[in-house]
Design a protein around this motif. Structure first.
Motif, PDB file in Angstrom:
ATOM      1  N   GLY A  28       1.367  -0.331  12.671  1.00  0.00           N
ATOM      2  CA  GLY A  28       2.460  -0.269  12.870  1.00  0.00           C
ATOM      3  C   GLY A  28       2.845   1.251  13.021  1.00  0.00           C
ATOM      4  O   GLY A  28       2.904   1.146  13.940  1.00  0.00           O
ATOM      5  N   ILE A  55       7.322  -1.913  15.673  1.00  0.00           N
ATOM      6  CA  ILE A  55       7.457  -1.013  16.271  1.00  0.00           C
ATOM      7  C   ILE A  55       6.744   0.004  17.301  1.00  0.00           C
ATOM      8  O   ILE A  55       5.317  -0.624  17.591  1.00  0.00           O
ATOM      9  CB  ILE A  55       6.295   0.386  15.232  1.00  0.00           C
ATOM     10  N   PHE A  89       0.940  -1.222   0.051  1.00  0.00           N
ATOM     11  CA  PHE A  89      -0.355   0.331  -0.355  1.00  0.00           C
ATOM     12  C   PHE A  89       0.688   1.099   0.294  1.00  0.00           C
ATOM     13  O   PHE A  89       0.304   2.372   0.081  1.00  0.00           O
ATOM     14  CB  PHE A  89      -0.991  -0.105   0.822  1.00  0.00           C
ATOM     15  N   LYS A  90       2.809   1.247   0.419  1.00  0.00           N
ATOM     16  CA  LYS A  90       2.942   2.216   0.514  1.00  0.00           C
ATOM     17  C   LYS A  90       3.240   2.743  -1.335  1.00  0.00           C
ATOM     18  O   LYS A  90       3.249   4.120  -0.965  1.00  0.00           O
ATOM     19  CB  LYS A  90       4.334   1.902   0.711  1.00  0.00           C
ATOM     20  N   THR A 150      10.215   0.027   7.733  1.00  0.00           N
ATOM     21  CA  THR A 150      10.342  -1.974   8.207  1.00  0.00           C
ATOM     22  C   THR A 150      10.655  -2.498   6.914  1.00  0.00           C
ATOM     23  O   THR A 150      10.542  -3.683   6.868  1.00  0.00           O
ATOM     24  CB  THR A 150       9.661  -2.177   8.840  1.00  0.00           C
ATOM     25  N   ALA A 153      12.932   6.232   7.184  1.00  0.00           N
ATOM     26  CA  ALA A 153      13.144   5.192   8.057  1.00  0.00           C
ATOM     27  C   ALA A 153      12.052   3.760   7.674  1.00  0.00           C
ATOM     28  O   ALA A 153      11.019   4.452   7.388  1.00  0.00           O
ATOM     29  CB  ALA A 153      13.348   5.161   9.074  1.00  0.00           C
TER      30      ALA A 153
HETATM   31  N1  F0G Z   1       1.482  -3.867   6.551  1.00  0.00           N
HETATM   32  C1  F0G Z   1       3.019  -3.641   5.856  1.00  0.00           C
HETATM   33  C2  F0G Z   1       2.886  -4.501   5.245  1.00  0.00           C
HETATM   34  C3  F0G Z   1       3.739  -2.751   6.181  1.00  0.00           C
HETATM   35  O1  F0G Z   1       4.809  -2.446   5.387  1.00  0.00           O
HETATM   36  C4  F0G Z   1       3.505  -1.367   7.524  1.00  0.00           C
HETATM   37  C5  F0G Z   1       3.946   0.012   7.887  1.00  0.00           C
HETATM   38  C6  F0G Z   1       2.263  -1.321   8.100  1.00  0.00           C
HETATM   39  C7  F0G Z   1       1.347  -2.910   7.179  1.00  0.00           C
HETATM   40  C8  F0G Z   1       1.793  -0.775   9.229  1.00  0.00           C
HETATM   41  O2  F0G Z   1       1.286   0.949   8.627  1.00  0.00           O
HETATM   42  O3  F0G Z   1       2.552   1.860   9.445  1.00  0.00           O
HETATM   43  O4  F0G Z   1       0.989   2.979   8.112  1.00  0.00           O
HETATM   44  O5  F0G Z   1       0.210   1.714  10.649  1.00  0.00           O
HETATM   45  N2  F0G Z   1       5.460  -0.430   7.308  1.00  0.00           N
HETATM   46  C9  F0G Z   1       6.003   1.115   7.460  1.00  0.00           C
HETATM   47  C10 F0G Z   1       7.606   0.854   6.724  1.00  0.00           C
HETATM   48  C11 F0G Z   1       6.317   1.364   9.268  1.00  0.00           C
HETATM   49  O6  F0G Z   1       8.593   1.080   6.892  1.00  0.00           O
HETATM   50  O7  F0G Z   1       7.550  -0.311   5.387  1.00  0.00           O
HETATM   51  P1  F0G Z   1       1.628   1.805   9.487  1.00  0.00           P
END
Ligand code: F0G
Length: 352
Positions: free
Chosen positions: A185, A240, A58-59, A83, A81
């Motif tokens: 997260g 996190i 989703f990023k 994950t 930064a």
């Molecule tokens: N699911 C996945 C696959 C993620 O990569 C993340 C967050 C989340 C859920 C949580 O989303 O942070 O908006 O509450 N990943 C971030 C990263 C922290 O650095 O890729 P969130």
């Protein structure tokens, strides 16, 4: 043809004539009805498959917006930064926009597929002997004094891009679901979905869901109402302990009659395997916190039978091949290259 988020949703986004029309054709991801699990659970269950985005999470929705605005403002370098998924998306969109990308990640705690992506897209990779929260504190501070654009979800353009997933769900279902289940997260995504549902409801009267967010038990800062200095979970994406959008997540849950809850690693892994083996949908472990949470709250009675539920699957299962193999007790059957031995074995499998 789908033209990507900045084009398709320009009336809902901070896009103007100077904003570069950056795209990898993100968005427009499938909403899949889970036939078998709906029957088993007595609800109308769908998953929003965000792993179908260009970099597999989703990023991309937030990053296309944040990188386009950085470029519009004349920035040459983005930093984050991560994950793992944020860094993959940042690196891809920076490459696409002709910008540099610097990523700071917790050493040894990001899934292999995500690291491979950052390497391939050409990011400068710094791995620290610390966790995500510590990495985020560093890049936030550095971006205040250096000509770097911070593209973590504390950048408001990230939230703007990510809210479009809520629009799509309303269009795909014809209205908002009763319940939106989502992993939590750093809490940016739950913030973005809530904003999206509210904006769409104002424009199109699509209704509002209960927002049900799920942290991993070993990283459940919001549930515990305290910072977790050393968060631990198999779902490394949500490892996190001090979520940046903490208050927004609490607000989304409170004002929608929802809840921020937690799920154990065991519950996450169970949902992860159930989803893939029953429905053919492979999502990374952190993603499956949403489905694990639905199962938990069906048992507790907090989600009522007959509800229409959308569980957000935030990332593609292929991101983390190691967890898939290691949690499957997988042993390959190695046979001699002989028809008889192979046939006998397969006939034995079919008879069992
Ligand atoms: N699911 C996945 C696959 C993620 O990569 C993340 C967050 C989340 C859920 C949580 O989303 O942070 O908006 O509450 N990943 C971030 C990263 C922290 O650095 O890729 P969130």
């Amino acid at each position: 043809m789908w033209k990507g988020l900045l084009q398709e949703y320009k009336e809902f986004l901070p896009v103007n004539e100077r904003t570069p029309r950056l795209t990898l054709h993100e968005g427009n991801t499938p909403l899949i009805h889970l036939e078998e699990l709906s029957k088993q659970f007595g609800i109308n269950l769908h998953v929003k498959v965000e792993g179908a985005n260009p970099t597999g999470s989703f990023k991309d929705r937030g990053m296309v917006m944040a990188v386009a605005k950085a470029k519009e403002e004349g920035s040459k370098t983005v930093i984050c930064a991560s994950t793992g998924n944020t860094s993959a998306a940042a690196a891809a969109y920076a490459a696409r926009a002709g910008m540099r990308c610097i990523i700071v990640i917790p050493d040894g705690k990001i899934a292999m597929g995500k690291l491979a992506q950052a390497v391939m897209y050409g990011a400068e990779i710094i791995a620290i002997e610390g966790n995500f929260d510590e990495a985020l504190a560093m890049v936030r501070k550095l971006s205040e004094s250096s000509p770097l654009t911070l593209v973590n979800s504390v950048n408001p353009y990230r939230i703007e891009g990510q809210k479009t997933a809520a629009f799509e769900i309303c269009d795909q279902l014809g209205k908002a679901p009763d319940v939106l289940a989502i992993p939590v997260g750093n809490a940016g995504n739950i913030t973005a979905y809530w904003k999206g549902f509210k904006e769409y409801n104002e424009k199109k009267e699509t209704g509002l869901p209960q927002m049900r967010g799920f942290e991993a038990e070993g990283a459940a800062a919001i549930v515990r109402n305290e910072v977790i200095p050393n968060p631990e979970t198999i779902a490394t994406a949500i490892r996190i302990g001090n979520p940046a959008s903490w208050q927004y997540a609490v607000d989304a849950a409170d004002s929608s009659n929802g809840k921020i809850d937690e799920v154990t690693d065991e519950e996450i892994l169970k949902a992860y395997h159930l989803l893939a083996s029953t429905e053919g949908v492979f999502a990374e472990p952190a993603s499956c916190a949403s489905l694990a949470g639905v199962i938990k709250q069906l048992e507790s009675g907090e989600i009522i039978p007959g509800s229409t539920v959308v569980a957000v699957l935030t990332g593609n299962g292929l991101k983390d091949p190691n967890t898939a193999i290691d949690s499957s007790h997988f042993k390959p059957v190695v046979l001699p290259n002989e028809e008889k031995a192979v046939f006998e074995h397969i006939e034995g499998v079919m008879a069992s």
